[in-house]
Design an enzyme around this catalytic site. Sequence first.
Site, PDB file in Angstrom:
ATOM      1  N   ASP A 181     -10.152  -6.063  -1.196  1.00 53.31           N
ATOM      2  CA  ASP A 181      -9.100  -5.528   0.040  1.00 53.31           C
ATOM      3  C   ASP A 181      -9.778  -4.854   0.974  1.00 53.31           C
ATOM      4  O   ASP A 181     -10.820  -3.854   0.714  1.00 53.31           O
ATOM      5  CB  ASP A 181      -8.263  -4.399  -0.707  1.00 53.31           C
ATOM      6  CG  ASP A 181      -7.008  -3.976  -0.054  1.00 53.31           C
ATOM      7  OD1 ASP A 181      -6.841  -4.215   1.299  1.00 53.31           O
ATOM      8  OD2 ASP A 181      -6.384  -2.920  -0.421  1.00 53.31           O
TER       9      ASP A 181
ATOM     10  N   ASP B  66       0.962  -1.077  -0.167  1.00 54.49           N
ATOM     11  CA  ASP B  66       0.154  -0.033   0.119  1.00 54.49           C
ATOM     12  C   ASP B  66       0.944   1.114  -0.052  1.00 54.49           C
ATOM     13  O   ASP B  66       1.650   1.468   0.797  1.00 54.49           O
ATOM     14  CB  ASP B  66      -0.876   0.026   1.143  1.00 54.49           C
ATOM     15  CG  ASP B  66      -1.948  -1.099   1.172  1.00 54.49           C
ATOM     16  OD1 ASP B  66      -2.651  -1.137   0.205  1.00 54.49           O
ATOM     17  OD2 ASP B  66      -2.108  -1.976   1.945  1.00 54.49           O
TER      18      ASP B  66
END
Length: 223
Positions: A174, A32
Amino acid sequence: MIAPSLMCVDLMNVQSGVRALEGCGTDFFHIDIMDNHFVPNITLGPDFARAVRKISAVPLDLHLMIERPENFLSQYGFLGPADILSVHYEATVHVQKALAGIRELGARSGVALNPATPFTVLEHILDDIEIVLVMAVNPGFSGQRLIPSALEKIRQLRLWLDERGKSGVLIETDGNVSFDHADRMRQAGTDLFIAGTSSVFSPGGSIAENYRKLKSIVERHRD
Ligand code: DX5
Ligand code: ZN
């Protein structure tokens, strides 16, 4: 397939986390990347991703949560054809340009959708997309609770893609992919599961035990 989220690894022991996940046969590492503007947080960056690439051959799944990602693609020239680079639909008015730029880099192009964004906005850019990343929480932080409407969104997205001849486009989910939710996400049509604090990095077991448990859930045949 499973992509453990490296923002959830013990940051003082990244290499041992990477090795443990390699030992499990992980499909990807999810990384991320945030800018403190698109989302109110900063985690990992392109240098971290490059460092992981240096010590491991596992494909990378980079999730850019940054504004105007098309202006930063040159930082990802180290990616190859097995790697995924996803940008958020909401992060730029030039999402087609960003996706075309990812393919020019030689990586697989992904587009991420916030919980409030309908997938129908992708209608005219389907030829530029290899992966749709559905956020099941608002992006930016691990450890959040599932937004239940994400499950129906995944189910409808799968049908919508198939109707358009896009059965090859993968769905990645996610956020709060827990052992319980993973089964429902799989039934809805998820192909790639991002594993964070709710599963692979949960305190209930070791990385290897948790990975095996999640794998047995996501590999069940679709009902
Ligand atoms: C953000 C991250 C998080 C997180 C997932 O894009 O990828 O969603 O690490 O793990 P959980 O939600 O299980 O902590
Ligand atoms: Zn992510």
